[in-house]
Design a protein around this motif. Sequence first.
Motif, mmCIF file in Angstrom:
data_model
loop_
_atom_site.group_PDB
_atom_site.id
_atom_site.type_symbol
_atom_site.label_atom_id
_atom_site.label_comp_id
_atom_site.label_asym_id
_atom_site.label_seq_id
_atom_site.Cartn_x
_atom_site.Cartn_y
_atom_site.Cartn_z
ATOM 1 N N ALA A 53 11.221 1.923 -9.516
ATOM 2 C CA ALA A 53 11.503 0.551 -8.612
ATOM 3 C C ALA A 53 11.753 1.998 -7.475
ATOM 4 O O ALA A 53 11.569 3.234 -7.553
ATOM 5 C CB ALA A 53 12.857 0.642 -7.676
ATOM 6 N N TYR A 54 11.070 2.074 -6.374
ATOM 7 C CA TYR A 54 11.056 2.640 -4.967
ATOM 8 C C TYR A 54 11.002 1.419 -3.529
ATOM 9 O O TYR A 54 11.133 0.247 -3.274
ATOM 10 C CB TYR A 54 9.921 3.310 -5.129
ATOM 11 C CG TYR A 54 8.425 2.242 -3.902
ATOM 12 C CD1 TYR A 54 8.365 2.331 -2.845
ATOM 13 C CD2 TYR A 54 7.589 2.145 -5.149
ATOM 14 C CE1 TYR A 54 6.847 0.734 -3.136
ATOM 15 C CE2 TYR A 54 6.992 1.227 -4.800
ATOM 16 C CZ TYR A 54 6.205 1.062 -3.696
ATOM 17 O OH TYR A 54 4.905 0.043 -3.701
ATOM 18 N N CYS A 55 11.953 2.196 -2.538
ATOM 19 C CA CYS A 55 11.628 1.198 -1.651
ATOM 20 C C CYS A 55 11.797 3.077 -0.381
ATOM 21 O O CYS A 55 12.302 3.839 -0.341
ATOM 22 C CB CYS A 55 13.235 0.557 -0.635
ATOM 23 S SG CYS A 55 13.462 0.042 1.131
ATOM 24 N N MET A 56 10.877 2.717 1.170
ATOM 25 C CA MET A 56 10.601 3.718 2.153
ATOM 26 C C MET A 56 10.969 2.906 3.533
ATOM 27 O O MET A 56 9.780 2.157 3.789
ATOM 28 C CB MET A 56 8.925 4.353 1.826
ATOM 29 C CG MET A 56 8.946 4.819 0.760
ATOM 30 S SD MET A 56 7.136 5.369 0.849
ATOM 31 C CE MET A 56 6.279 4.021 1.085
ATOM 32 N N LEU A 57 11.970 3.896 3.785
ATOM 33 C CA LEU A 57 12.336 3.115 4.774
ATOM 34 C C LEU A 57 12.068 4.177 6.085
ATOM 35 O O LEU A 57 11.343 4.768 5.082
ATOM 36 C CB LEU A 57 14.052 2.868 5.179
ATOM 37 C CG LEU A 57 14.437 1.767 4.192
ATOM 38 C CD1 LEU A 57 15.381 1.519 4.498
ATOM 39 C CD2 LEU A 57 13.774 0.924 4.833
ATOM 40 N N ASP A 58 11.947 3.939 7.340
ATOM 41 C CA ASP A 58 11.958 4.604 8.747
ATOM 42 C C ASP A 58 12.179 6.508 8.753
ATOM 43 O O ASP A 58 11.422 7.220 8.879
ATOM 44 C CB ASP A 58 12.066 4.192 10.331
ATOM 45 C CG ASP A 58 10.872 3.807 10.275
ATOM 46 O OD1 ASP A 58 10.339 2.776 9.403
ATOM 47 O OD2 ASP A 58 11.490 3.016 11.411
ATOM 48 N N ASN A 59 13.679 6.547 7.849
ATOM 49 C CA ASN A 59 14.657 7.909 7.416
ATOM 50 C C ASN A 59 14.516 7.929 6.571
ATOM 51 O O ASN A 59 15.561 9.456 6.305
ATOM 52 C CB ASN A 59 15.233 8.091 8.783
ATOM 53 C CG ASN A 59 16.352 7.321 7.942
ATOM 54 O OD1 ASN A 59 16.583 6.806 7.952
ATOM 55 N ND2 ASN A 59 17.276 7.132 9.810
ATOM 56 N N HIS A 60 14.229 7.454 5.683
ATOM 57 C CA HIS A 60 15.078 7.599 3.978
ATOM 58 C C HIS A 60 13.951 7.451 2.985
ATOM 59 O O HIS A 60 13.281 5.942 3.556
ATOM 60 C CB HIS A 60 16.773 7.464 3.822
ATOM 61 C CG HIS A 60 17.285 6.047 3.837
ATOM 62 N ND1 HIS A 60 16.997 5.820 4.626
ATOM 63 C CD2 HIS A 60 17.819 5.406 2.460
ATOM 64 C CE1 HIS A 60 17.517 4.628 5.029
ATOM 65 N NE2 HIS A 60 17.706 4.224 3.082
ATOM 66 N N VAL A 61 13.856 7.546 1.716
ATOM 67 C CA VAL A 61 13.648 7.161 0.401
ATOM 68 C C VAL A 61 14.260 6.755 -0.554
ATOM 69 O O VAL A 61 14.800 7.741 -1.098
ATOM 70 C CB VAL A 61 12.300 7.388 0.588
ATOM 71 C CG1 VAL A 61 11.590 6.939 -0.908
ATOM 72 C CG2 VAL A 61 11.171 7.822 1.888
ATOM 73 N N HIS A 62 14.315 6.017 -1.437
ATOM 74 C CA HIS A 62 14.856 5.155 -2.457
ATOM 75 C C HIS A 62 14.402 5.810 -3.643
ATOM 76 O O HIS A 62 13.267 4.751 -3.252
ATOM 77 C CB HIS A 62 15.470 4.414 -2.276
ATOM 78 C CG HIS A 62 17.264 4.373 -1.776
ATOM 79 N ND1 HIS A 62 18.193 4.440 -1.848
ATOM 80 C CD2 HIS A 62 16.720 3.570 -0.679
ATOM 81 C CE1 HIS A 62 18.663 4.397 -1.418
ATOM 82 N NE2 HIS A 62 18.445 3.916 0.236
ATOM 83 N N LEU A 63 14.056 5.711 -4.653
ATOM 84 C CA LEU A 63 13.217 6.069 -5.447
ATOM 85 C C LEU A 63 14.146 6.441 -7.345
ATOM 86 O O LEU A 63 14.538 6.373 -7.120
ATOM 87 C CB LEU A 63 12.452 7.236 -6.183
ATOM 88 C CG LEU A 63 12.044 7.658 -4.916
ATOM 89 C CD1 LEU A 63 11.161 9.274 -5.137
ATOM 90 C CD2 LEU A 63 10.727 7.548 -4.873
ATOM 91 N N LEU A 64 13.713 5.589 -7.752
ATOM 92 C CA LEU A 64 13.848 5.222 -9.579
ATOM 93 C C LEU A 64 12.920 5.286 -10.424
ATOM 94 O O LEU A 64 12.318 4.915 -10.914
ATOM 95 C CB LEU A 64 14.592 3.672 -9.552
ATOM 96 C CG LEU A 64 15.602 3.431 -10.898
ATOM 97 C CD1 LEU A 64 16.092 4.306 -11.063
ATOM 98 C CD2 LEU A 64 16.226 1.954 -10.525
ATOM 99 N N LEU A 65 12.822 6.995 -11.251
ATOM 100 C CA LEU A 65 12.843 7.304 -11.684
ATOM 101 C C LEU A 65 12.538 7.711 -12.935
ATOM 102 O O LEU A 65 13.700 8.241 -13.405
ATOM 103 C CB LEU A 65 11.390 8.944 -11.071
ATOM 104 C CG LEU A 65 11.475 9.298 -10.052
ATOM 105 C CD1 LEU A 65 11.290 10.180 -9.544
ATOM 106 C CD2 LEU A 65 10.409 7.660 -9.152
ATOM 107 N N ASN A 66 11.910 7.235 -13.676
ATOM 108 C CA ASN A 66 12.011 7.859 -15.454
ATOM 109 C C ASN A 66 11.209 9.260 -16.495
ATOM 110 O O ASN A 66 10.335 8.914 -15.891
ATOM 111 C CB ASN A 66 11.582 6.882 -17.056
ATOM 112 C CG ASN A 66 12.173 6.371 -17.738
ATOM 113 O OD1 ASN A 66 12.811 7.892 -18.377
ATOM 114 N ND2 ASN A 66 12.375 5.770 -19.056
#
Length: 255
Positions: A53-66
């Motif tokens: 999963a991922y989500c990119m917002l203007d000033n931060h990013v979330h990643l869910l990596l395996n």
Amino acid sequence: MPRHARQLSESGIYHIIFRGVNRCNLFEEEEDFAKLLDLLANVKAELGFKVLAYCMLDNHVHLLLNERSPGDITKIMAKMLAPYAYWFNRKYGRSGALIANRYRSEAVESDEYLLTLVRYIHQNPLFAGLSRAADGYRWNSYCDYIKGHSLLTDTRLVLGMFSLDPEVAAREFAAFHDTLESNDYSYSEEVKKTKEEVRQEFLSALGGIESSTIAGLPKNQRDAILAVLRDRGFSIRQIERLTGVSRGIVAKCKS
């Protein structure tokens, strides 16, 4: 302050967050979002990890990596962030660090935690007031799960937790996202304050208004106060807990 050693994940799955230095924007226009996704795809092809999963917002990013092999997360992030920072600085004529400190990583060791993280990541645009639904925001992986056939997002693991039938899994996945995630997985790097310290700062920000009365105020007045609290740096979770106003309403209140 010394840095703590990263927690190693037995499952190989990590929730990763990185932010712009001083909360500056990591993305100024659509080309920037696309550039980071391209870098992520290229590094994935090289190192063979999975993007859950991922989500990119203007000033931060979330990643869910395996990761494929223990320790690959460090390589993945270095190969993605350094080139992106160089490209971004050159494009916009800026210098210096782009990413705040180092990225944050949290080991994910249970299916329940994994599912709530996926929902939390996809609902970040809702919390930020950028969209009314997960499928209304372009720069996350939600639609990869619903529409399928993504070259970047590896959906099989998560969808398999709902059903082995792809159509049923997609429907149940969407239904799962209809419930607003109540947990906050932002992993703030700020020094944690005591509940009393937060309460006192909260009272000061309210200028004498009792926090317990905010939920009962007229909507316009209530929302204006909530927006001020968000501007003062209180988290959505803190505001929800101290005022009794639901997380979904707080998330929509911005000045």
